[in-house]
Design an enzyme around this catalytic site. Structure first.
Site, short mmCIF file in Angstrom:
data_model
loop_
_atom_site.label_atom_id
_atom_site.label_comp_id
_atom_site.label_asym_id
_atom_site.label_seq_id
_atom_site.Cartn_x
_atom_site.Cartn_y
_atom_site.Cartn_z
N GLY A 15 21.51 6.79 -2.84
CA GLY A 15 22.98 7.04 -3.22
C GLY A 15 23.07 7.33 -4.85
N GLU B 117 15.85 3.43 -1.96
CA GLU B 117 15.52 4.88 -1.15
C GLU B 117 16.49 5.88 -1.75
OE1 GLU B 117 15.30 3.32 2.88
OE2 GLU B 117 17.63 4.21 3.10
N PRO B 118 16.39 6.37 -2.85
CA PRO B 118 17.15 7.55 -3.18
C PRO B 118 16.52 8.91 -2.65
CG PRO B 118 15.84 6.91 -5.13
CD PRO B 118 15.30 5.94 -3.75
N GLY B 119 17.41 9.80 -2.44
CA GLY B 119 17.02 11.26 -2.09
C GLY B 119 17.56 12.16 -3.28
N ARG B 120 18.98 12.28 -3.12
CA ARG B 120 19.48 13.26 -4.17
C ARG B 120 18.91 13.18 -5.65
NH1 ARG B 120 24.56 15.22 -3.39
NH2 ARG B 120 24.79 13.36 -2.02
N ARG C 294 26.70 22.53 1.19
CA ARG C 294 27.74 21.43 0.62
C ARG C 294 29.11 21.88 0.02
NH1 ARG C 294 26.51 18.97 -3.46
NH2 ARG C 294 26.96 17.16 -2.53
N CYS D 290 30.46 35.04 8.58
CA CYS D 290 31.62 35.43 9.22
C CYS D 290 32.56 34.40 9.45
CB CYS D 290 31.29 35.90 10.50
SG CYS D 290 32.56 37.18 11.05
N GLU D 291 33.21 33.64 8.43
CA GLU D 291 34.21 32.56 8.47
C GLU D 291 34.79 32.67 7.14
OE1 GLU D 291 33.37 28.67 9.91
OE2 GLU D 291 31.84 29.50 11.31
N TYR E 256 19.70 18.44 -0.42
CA TYR E 256 20.65 19.09 0.61
C TYR E 256 21.05 20.30 0.52
CZ TYR E 256 20.80 13.93 0.70
OH TYR E 256 20.35 12.45 0.85
N1 LLP Z 1 18.85 6.13 2.80
C1 LLP Z 1 19.75 6.41 4.03
C2 LLP Z 1 19.70 5.34 4.90
C3 LLP Z 1 20.46 7.46 3.78
O1 LLP Z 1 21.36 7.60 4.84
C4 LLP Z 1 20.57 8.27 2.77
C5 LLP Z 1 21.18 9.49 2.69
C6 LLP Z 1 19.74 8.00 1.56
C7 LLP Z 1 18.88 7.00 1.72
C8 LLP Z 1 19.59 8.84 0.45
O2 LLP Z 1 20.92 9.10 -0.13
P1 LLP Z 1 20.84 9.90 -1.42
O3 LLP Z 1 20.16 8.99 -2.51
O4 LLP Z 1 20.46 11.25 -1.37
O5 LLP Z 1 22.32 10.07 -1.66
N2 LLP Z 1 24.20 15.95 2.69
C9 LLP Z 1 25.23 15.00 1.74
C10 LLP Z 1 24.42 13.76 1.54
C11 LLP Z 1 24.24 13.04 2.76
C12 LLP Z 1 23.39 11.60 2.70
C13 LLP Z 1 23.07 11.03 4.00
N3 LLP Z 1 22.20 9.83 3.78
C14 LLP Z 1 25.40 15.80 0.50
O6 LLP Z 1 24.84 17.22 0.58
O7 LLP Z 1 26.05 15.26 -0.32
#
Ligand code: LLP
Length: 413
Positions: A227, A270-273, A309, A343-344, A372
């Site tokens: 997050g 567990e970060p993604g973004r 997004r 087309c929206e 994302y």
């Molecule tokens: N762990 C779990 C269990 C999750 O559900 C998620 C994200 C993450 C880790 C990683 O979260 P992050 O560090 O990336 O914030 N599509 C949306 C974000 C959806 C996130 C869903 N879960 C966007 O574009 O903002």
């Protein structure tokens, strides 16, 4: 005003227009140096030997990106059998993959279990299903201690209004089910939501989960989720998350808990973004400009099939304009709406924003598009998903995913 591509020398010696000529428009352009830098920053978040970082690959699961992040020492979390599949193809070890699923079949659980991958279960029904199918094994449970955070209601995954996790008042039942099937609860995990710029709620969540962890005597790890936000509004001067201080605060809490309870277990986030967002700029072309009832519309090929997004969450991405290979910075500015070719009427990338006057044939750069972005792209309207190209540390280019072809649209028929 800060221009990200200029400040970071993002394109190195390449020109946006040359990249589009070579690989087609639109195009996701990645910068390997930025990617590695973010991976290193997050890898060093907490200076403890038992602290690990799993990259949440839903943000971006390009095979080459995954390989680079593996080289940087990140582990990974997967959300589906497909994500496990690509992680294996990128060389991740089974012990470095955590399957954090939600509402899946026994077959999908089996896909992970057969490979020796730890599964996180997030409801009592799924725990029973897991127990019936895989008795006498280890499992992790995803808890929801009632704390949530995030940039939009759609991505707040903890707290009282979400589908995720098991409430703390169900712990007795978790223990009963695990006894019935002889499951060892080897880990507990949570994820409060996506994109926070202040660590307060995350740390509150950490404290809550550590408290709860005392009930589970056998756990080997605790995963606090991701997050971690990035500043999407750099052009307005938005500052990054105070990562160093955050890491220190986290270390203090974790080491105290460890000492107080004489427990030695693995801690994880567990970060993604955070890892990938800033490593990509999405490029597209302007094909039209019109004024409809006093609103100016800039028509581009950056529809929501390419980046969803803004349409989905109203998300802000900083925009740069390139003309004849130069970044356009000078005034006059005008208030425009940037739209795509879908087309929206909800196909809006930017709504009423003051930007340098944009003209036909300009190139638009969408900042912070690495998370994302491609991973949520689609073939809606039978549009081809774009190519992805990597500017390597030495400045050379590598095509890391080809643009879809017409034939791809016929796959499965
Ligand atoms: N762990 C779990 C269990 C999750 O559900 C998620 C994200 C993450 C880790 C990683 O979260 P992050 O560090 O990336 O914030 N599509 C949306 C974000 C959806 C996130 C869903 N879960 C966007 O574009 O903002």
């Amino acid at each position: 005003m800060e221009y990200f591509s200029e400040k970071t020398n993002f394109f190195k010696h390449h020109k946006p227009s040359d990249l589009l000529l070579k690989y087609g428009s639109p195009l996701y352009v990645y910068n390997e140096s930025i990617l590695r830098e973010r991976a290193k920053q997050i890898r060093q978040l907490v200076d403890m030997p038992n602290f690990e970082v799993s990259y949440s690959i839903k943000a971006n699961s390009n095979l080459y990106i995954l390989k680079i992040l593996k080289e940087e020492g990140l582990h990974a979390d997967a959300m589906s059998d497909g994500e496990i599949f690509v992680l294996e193809k990128s060389g991740y070890d089974k012990d470095h993959i955590f399957f954090v699923c939600n509402n899946v079949s026994a077959e999908e659980m089996k896909y992970a279990v057969d490979r020796g991958i730890m599964v996180s279960i997030d409801s009592l029904s799924q725990l029973r299903l897991y127990g019936e199918n895989f008795p006498n094994s280890k499992v992790s449970v995803r808890l929801n201690p009632g704390i949530g955070a995030g940039h939009h209601q759609k991505v707040v995954t903890g707290g009282k209004t979400t589908k995720f996790g098991i409430n703390l008042d169900k712990i007795t039942e978790i223990i009963e089910i695990s006894k019935k099937y002889n499951l060892k609860i080897a880990g507990i995990n949570q994820h409060i939501g996506s994109l926070f710029m202040s660590s307060t709620e995350y740390l509150r969540g950490v404290n809550e989960l550590l408290q709860t962890a005392l009930i589970f005597k056998d756990i080997e790890f605790i995963d606090f989720g991701g997050g971690f936000g990035i500043p999407y509004k750099k052009q307005e001067g938005q500052q990054p998350l105070e990562l160093v201080q955050f890491g220190k605060d986290l270390k203090l809490i974790l080491s105290k808990w460890q000492q107080d309870n004489s427990r030695n277990i693995i801690f994880r986030c567990e970060p993604g973004r955070f890892v990938v967002a800033e490593s990509a700029i999405l490029l597209g072309r302007v094909y039209a400009k019109k004024s409809n009832y006093n609103k100016i519309f800039i028509g581009t090929d950056l529809g929501f099939s390419v980046l969803i997004r803004p349409a989905m969450y109203g998300s802000h991405h900083d925009i740069e304009v390139y003309r004849q290979n130069k970044l356009v910075k000078e005034k006059p500015f005008e208030s425009v709406n940037i739209t795509g070719n879908i087309c929206e009427s909800g196909d809006i990338l930017v709504e009423e924003r003051e930007l340098p006057v944009i003209m036909e044939e300009d190139i638009i750069g969408v900042m912070d598009a690495g998370a994302y972005g491609y991973s949520m792209s689609s073939n809606y309207n039978n549009r081809m998903r774009p190519a992805e190209v990597l500017i390597k540390c030495d400045g050379s280019l590598k095509l890391i995913r080809k643009r879809d072809t017409y034939e791809d649209l016929l796959r499965g028929f």
